[in-house]
Design a protein around this motif. Structure first.
Motif, PDB file in Angstrom:
ATOM      1  N   ARG A   1       0.820  -1.216   0.000  1.00 19.88           N
ATOM      2  CA  ARG A   1       0.000   0.000   0.000  1.00 19.88           C
ATOM      3  C   ARG A   1       0.850   1.261   0.000  1.00 19.88           C
ATOM      4  N   SER A   2       1.885   1.289   0.873  1.00 23.71           N
ATOM      5  CA  SER A   2       2.660   2.522   0.999  1.00 23.71           C
ATOM      6  C   SER A   2       4.171   2.344   0.879  1.00 23.71           C
TER       7      SER A   2
ATOM      8  N   GLY B   1       6.476   4.210  -1.958  1.00 27.41           N
ATOM      9  CA  GLY B   1       5.232   4.945  -2.191  1.00 27.41           C
ATOM     10  C   GLY B   1       4.051   4.022  -2.367  1.00 27.41           C
ATOM     11  N   GLY B   2       4.312   2.802  -2.816  1.00 26.76           N
ATOM     12  CA  GLY B   2       3.270   1.794  -2.961  1.00 26.76           C
ATOM     13  C   GLY B   2       2.095   2.224  -3.816  1.00 26.76           C
ATOM     14  N   MET B   3       0.994   1.526  -3.624  1.00 28.42           N
ATOM     15  CA  MET B   3      -0.201   1.786  -4.427  1.00 28.42           C
ATOM     16  C   MET B   3      -0.806   3.152  -4.128  1.00 28.42           C
ATOM     17  N   LEU B   4      -0.494   3.735  -2.971  1.00 27.87           N
ATOM     18  CA  LEU B   4      -0.993   5.088  -2.689  1.00 27.87           C
ATOM     19  C   LEU B   4      -0.443   6.094  -3.687  1.00 27.87           C
ATOM     20  N   ASP B   5       0.796   5.876  -4.165  1.00 26.39           N
ATOM     21  CA  ASP B   5       1.417   6.792  -5.125  1.00 26.39           C
ATOM     22  C   ASP B   5       1.262   6.336  -6.579  1.00 26.39           C
ATOM     23  N   TRP B   6       0.763   5.125  -6.791  1.00 26.70           N
ATOM     24  CA  TRP B   6       0.663   4.566  -8.139  1.00 26.70           C
ATOM     25  C   TRP B   6      -0.372   5.330  -8.967  1.00 26.70           C
TER      26      TRP B   6
END
Length: 98
Positions: free
Chosen positions: A64-65, A88-93
């Protein structure tokens, strides 16, 4: 620990680079959306599923992050695997999801 930004991963995928992406989030999180082609191995199961991975390949770990994927990189590296954390994970994707 080696790291890629979400932008670097997205750019590599757009340029046809074959990445071995492993999403270590829980199944319910992945069902909400994942990077196309990503294999889901929840972090808690990673050590039990190492037999599914190959030491010759490099794996890009996603969560996620970036925290759980960082722990996943540490686990893999301690077992002789090559792994990179997607910070950054999926929050930044911002790329494609399925």
């Amino acid at each position: 620990m080696r790291e890629y930004t979400t932008k670097e991963v997205e750019e590599k995928l757009k340029n046809g680079v074959k990445l071995n992406l492993i999403d270590v989030r829980e199944i319910e999180e992945v069902e909400a959306g994942k990077i196309p082609g990503t294999v889901n191995i929840p972090l808690g199961l990673l050590e039990f599923r190492l037999n599914e991975l190959e030491k010759e390949k490099e794996y890009v770990m996603v969560c996620r992050s970036g925290g759980r994927s960082g722990r996943a990189v540490q686990i893999l590296e301690s077992r002789g695997f090559k792994a990179v954390n997607m910070v950054g994970g999926m929050l930044d994707w911002e790329g494609e999801v399925e």
